[in-house]
Every structure is written in structure tokens, then in C-alpha cells.
Design an enzyme around this catalytic site. Sequence first.
Site, PDB file in Angstrom:
ATOM      1  N   GLY A   1       9.717  -6.401 -72.083  1.00  0.00           N
ATOM      2  CA  GLY A   1       9.935  -7.797 -72.449  1.00  0.00           C
ATOM      3  C   GLY A   1      11.395  -8.108 -72.716  1.00  0.00           C
ATOM      4  O   GLY A   1      12.137  -7.286 -73.253  1.00  0.00           O
TER       5      GLY A   1
ATOM      6  N   HIS B   1       2.644  -8.810 -75.465  1.00  0.00           N
ATOM      7  CA  HIS B   1       2.245  -7.599 -74.729  1.00  0.00           C
ATOM      8  C   HIS B   1       1.315  -7.963 -73.568  1.00  0.00           C
ATOM      9  O   HIS B   1       1.428  -7.401 -72.470  1.00  0.00           O
ATOM     10  CB  HIS B   1       1.497  -6.637 -75.654  1.00  0.00           C
ATOM     11  CG  HIS B   1       2.285  -6.131 -76.824  1.00  0.00           C
ATOM     12  ND1 HIS B   1       1.962  -6.440 -78.117  1.00  0.00           N
ATOM     13  CD2 HIS B   1       3.380  -5.328 -76.889  1.00  0.00           C
ATOM     14  CE1 HIS B   1       2.817  -5.832 -78.945  1.00  0.00           C
ATOM     15  NE2 HIS B   1       3.682  -5.155 -78.226  1.00  0.00           N
TER      16      HIS B   1
ATOM     17  N   GLN C   1      17.240  -3.608 -75.329  1.00  0.00           N
ATOM     18  CA  GLN C   1      16.404  -2.480 -74.886  1.00  0.00           C
ATOM     19  C   GLN C   1      16.176  -2.542 -73.368  1.00  0.00           C
ATOM     20  O   GLN C   1      16.277  -1.526 -72.662  1.00  0.00           O
ATOM     21  CB  GLN C   1      15.070  -2.530 -75.620  1.00  0.00           C
ATOM     22  CG  GLN C   1      14.022  -1.566 -75.102  1.00  0.00           C
ATOM     23  CD  GLN C   1      12.769  -1.610 -75.960  1.00  0.00           C
ATOM     24  OE1 GLN C   1      12.736  -1.034 -77.021  1.00  0.00           O
ATOM     25  NE2 GLN C   1      11.741  -2.302 -75.500  1.00  0.00           N
TER      26      GLN C   1
ATOM     27  N   ARG D   1       5.852  -7.419 -85.801  1.00  0.00           N
ATOM     28  CA  ARG D   1       6.454  -7.469 -87.139  1.00  0.00           C
ATOM     29  C   ARG D   1       6.286  -8.831 -87.805  1.00  0.00           C
ATOM     30  O   ARG D   1       6.541  -8.954 -89.008  1.00  0.00           O
ATOM     31  CB  ARG D   1       7.932  -7.100 -87.072  1.00  0.00           C
ATOM     32  CG  ARG D   1       8.152  -5.628 -86.757  1.00  0.00           C
ATOM     33  CD  ARG D   1       9.604  -5.223 -86.945  1.00  0.00           C
ATOM     34  NE  ARG D   1       9.783  -3.791 -87.025  1.00  0.00           N
ATOM     35  CZ  ARG D   1      10.143  -3.005 -86.004  1.00  0.00           C
ATOM     36  NH1 ARG D   1      10.383  -3.518 -84.824  1.00  0.00           N
ATOM     37  NH2 ARG D   1      10.253  -1.700 -86.181  1.00  0.00           N
TER      38      ARG D   1
ATOM     39  N   HIS E   1      -0.291  -8.242 -78.992  1.00  0.00           N
ATOM     40  CA  HIS E   1      -0.351  -9.707 -79.120  1.00  0.00           C
ATOM     41  C   HIS E   1      -0.092 -10.303 -77.739  1.00  0.00           C
ATOM     42  O   HIS E   1       0.047  -9.562 -76.746  1.00  0.00           O
ATOM     43  CB  HIS E   1       0.650 -10.187 -80.168  1.00  0.00           C
ATOM     44  CG  HIS E   1       2.051  -9.680 -79.960  1.00  0.00           C
ATOM     45  ND1 HIS E   1       2.814 -10.032 -78.873  1.00  0.00           N
ATOM     46  CD2 HIS E   1       2.818  -8.815 -80.681  1.00  0.00           C
ATOM     47  CE1 HIS E   1       3.988  -9.448 -78.947  1.00  0.00           C
ATOM     48  NE2 HIS E   1       4.015  -8.677 -80.035  1.00  0.00           N
TER      49      HIS E   1
HETATM   50  P1  AMP Z   1       6.637  -3.204 -78.915  1.00  0.00           P
HETATM   51  O1  AMP Z   1       5.180  -2.881 -79.011  1.00  0.00           O
HETATM   52  O2  AMP Z   1       7.109  -4.197 -79.928  1.00  0.00           O
HETATM   53  O3  AMP Z   1       7.507  -1.976 -78.797  1.00  0.00           O
HETATM   54  O4  AMP Z   1       6.813  -3.966 -77.543  1.00  0.00           O
HETATM   55  C1  AMP Z   1       6.359  -3.408 -76.334  1.00  0.00           C
HETATM   56  C2  AMP Z   1       6.868  -4.232 -75.197  1.00  0.00           C
HETATM   57  O5  AMP Z   1       6.413  -5.585 -75.335  1.00  0.00           O
HETATM   58  C3  AMP Z   1       8.406  -4.302 -75.140  1.00  0.00           C
HETATM   59  O6  AMP Z   1       8.818  -4.237 -73.786  1.00  0.00           O
HETATM   60  C4  AMP Z   1       8.698  -5.651 -75.746  1.00  0.00           C
HETATM   61  O7  AMP Z   1       9.913  -6.211 -75.302  1.00  0.00           O
HETATM   62  C5  AMP Z   1       7.519  -6.457 -75.255  1.00  0.00           C
HETATM   63  N1  AMP Z   1       7.306  -7.631 -76.100  1.00  0.00           N
HETATM   64  C6  AMP Z   1       7.122  -7.642 -77.445  1.00  0.00           C
HETATM   65  N2  AMP Z   1       7.022  -8.909 -77.891  1.00  0.00           N
HETATM   66  C7  AMP Z   1       7.171  -9.716 -76.816  1.00  0.00           C
HETATM   67  C8  AMP Z   1       7.171 -11.133 -76.617  1.00  0.00           C
HETATM   68  N3  AMP Z   1       7.022 -11.990 -77.623  1.00  0.00           N
HETATM   69  N4  AMP Z   1       7.330 -11.608 -75.364  1.00  0.00           N
HETATM   70  C9  AMP Z   1       7.499 -10.739 -74.311  1.00  0.00           C
HETATM   71  N5  AMP Z   1       7.501  -9.408 -74.438  1.00  0.00           N
HETATM   72  C10 AMP Z   1       7.347  -8.892 -75.660  1.00  0.00           C
END
Ligand code: AMP
Length: 286
Positions: A147, A37, A153, A187, A34
Amino acid sequence: MEVHKIIQSCRDAVEAGRERGQIVGLVPTMGALHAGHLSLIEAARRRCDLVVVTLFVNPTQFGPGEDLTAYPRDFDGDVRACESAGVGMLFAPTTDIMYPGGEATTVHVARLTEHLCGASRPGHFDGVTTVVTKLFHIAPAHLAFFGEKDYQQLVVIRKMAADLNMPIEIVGCPIVREPDGLAMSSRNAYLNPDERGRATVLFRALTEAQARVAEGNVDSGAVLDGLRRTIGDAGMIEVEYAEIVEASTLTPLTIVDRPARICLAARLGRSRLIDNVAVDPPGDAG
Ligand code: AMP
């Protein structure tokens, strides 16, 4: 864009880029990409010549009873999104490739992982730090982008990279939000329309709390009571935790007297959402 599914071809391709003098940026994700990412990919493109995105729903960071099987997956959509975002290389391994069996090694970051999300998700951060370590070895980048959405994390990975002398710069990127303030998350797809409407209270409560601190209310307990009341008024949202912690160490603060973060996890229906905002002590220009 190259798509690699096996470790050796990914590592060879990244090393070839480095040998050509390219600065390599890594963006680890679990896919279902999204705009959050994509903002990491854009940040990586600004600083790097070659952007490597990893797509892997890492089973070891999900606990029993969590949403591993339900987790949204959209490989074709992710490939298209990466292609149009200017990603140079995608690494999308299967679980068997990442964990062929017989693994005996875990990377564990102590203390920082014990509270906030670590308290309700035992073993989660070991799963994260272990897979991120593996990805850093599979795709040896100069920089890696994470992020602030997953603030704990980010702090844990920074600490791991520092403690283990990993030759990589960890870059934190701001949270990307929906127009109504909800932090973007794969999610969010679990939310039904009613829950989606009520979910906006999380960011509203966080920004109210942020404003209270800016007005001079530095007592964390009182600020968090107000935040819980605002969320309680929206109905049917269970706050799992709400804490004000020091920004760099995640130490809980009773008085907001230094740069801090208000971190929140809440359950709506079957979804667990997390969010956070920065808070600075009143009168602190920084
Ligand atoms: P995930 O696929 O949820 O494991 O996220 C992958 C990376 O994208 C992680 O470093 C998250 O912190 C980052 N991320 C997910 N959602 C957001 C958001 N809304 N804004 C900035 N970074 C994000």
C-alpha cells in the site's frame, strides 16, 4: 482456502500453483485486516490466479518501547475476511518458525531508510526488508502488493527488489480512507473517541497543502508551515515529521518542481499515525 503455518508446506503449495501455470500474487500483512488490506487483495485478484496473504506481526520491525505486544491481533477474523475476499492461501507462521534463532543476516537498504520514518524508528526498515525478503523466498510469487499508505516502505521495497534482482514485480496500491478521510490502519484501534475526532485533521492538512501547491505555491517550507499550523490548531497532536519529497527517490524538495509526495507522521496520545498525499508541480498534467 489453504492455511499454512510452516515454511515448507507454503513453499510447496505456491510452487505447485506456479507449475500449474498460475500467476501468483503475494500480499504481506501484519493482520487485523481492514478495507485497506482488502484493497490489496482485490488488486492481487485482478492480476493473479492465486492470491497468497501472509499474516505475521514481525517483531524485528518494532523498536524497543514500540507497540509489539499491544499490536491488534485477530486471527479468526482475518481468516474469515480472507476467505470471503477470495484468497487462495494464507501463510500465518509463528515467530519461532520465522526466526528459529541464530540468524546472522539482515537486508539493509541504504539512504532511503535514513530519514522520514527511518529517523525515528532505527532498524525498522531493516526488519521490514529482511522479513519481506524471507516471505518472497517462502512464497515465491510473481507479483507482490504493497500500500501507498506506507509510502516509504513501498519505495524501499521497490529499490531492494531492483537492487537484488528479485524476480518479482512490486505493485503499489492507493490509500484506502475512512469516510472522513483518515487513512485506514490497524493502529487506528488505539485511538479514543476524542483522538479519533482530532485525527481527521491530518488528511485535511495534507489536502490543503496539496491544494496550495496546485495553486502555484511551490515553496515546500511555506507549504509545510501551513500544514503544521492547521494540525497545531486541532490541539494535542505532535508532528513527528512533515516533508515534501520526490516521489520516486524520497529526496526532500525545497521547490516542488517534479512529482512529489507530502509525507507526515504524528503522535496523538499513544498512537503514531502516518499519512501522505501525491503532489504534482502546478500545471503538470501528469
Ligand atoms: P500492515 O498490516 O499495516 O503491515 O499493512 C500491510 C499492507 O497493507 C502494507 O503494504 C500497507 O501499506 C497496506 N495498507 C495498510 N493500510 C492501508 C490503507 N489504508 N490503504 C492501502 N493500503 C494499506
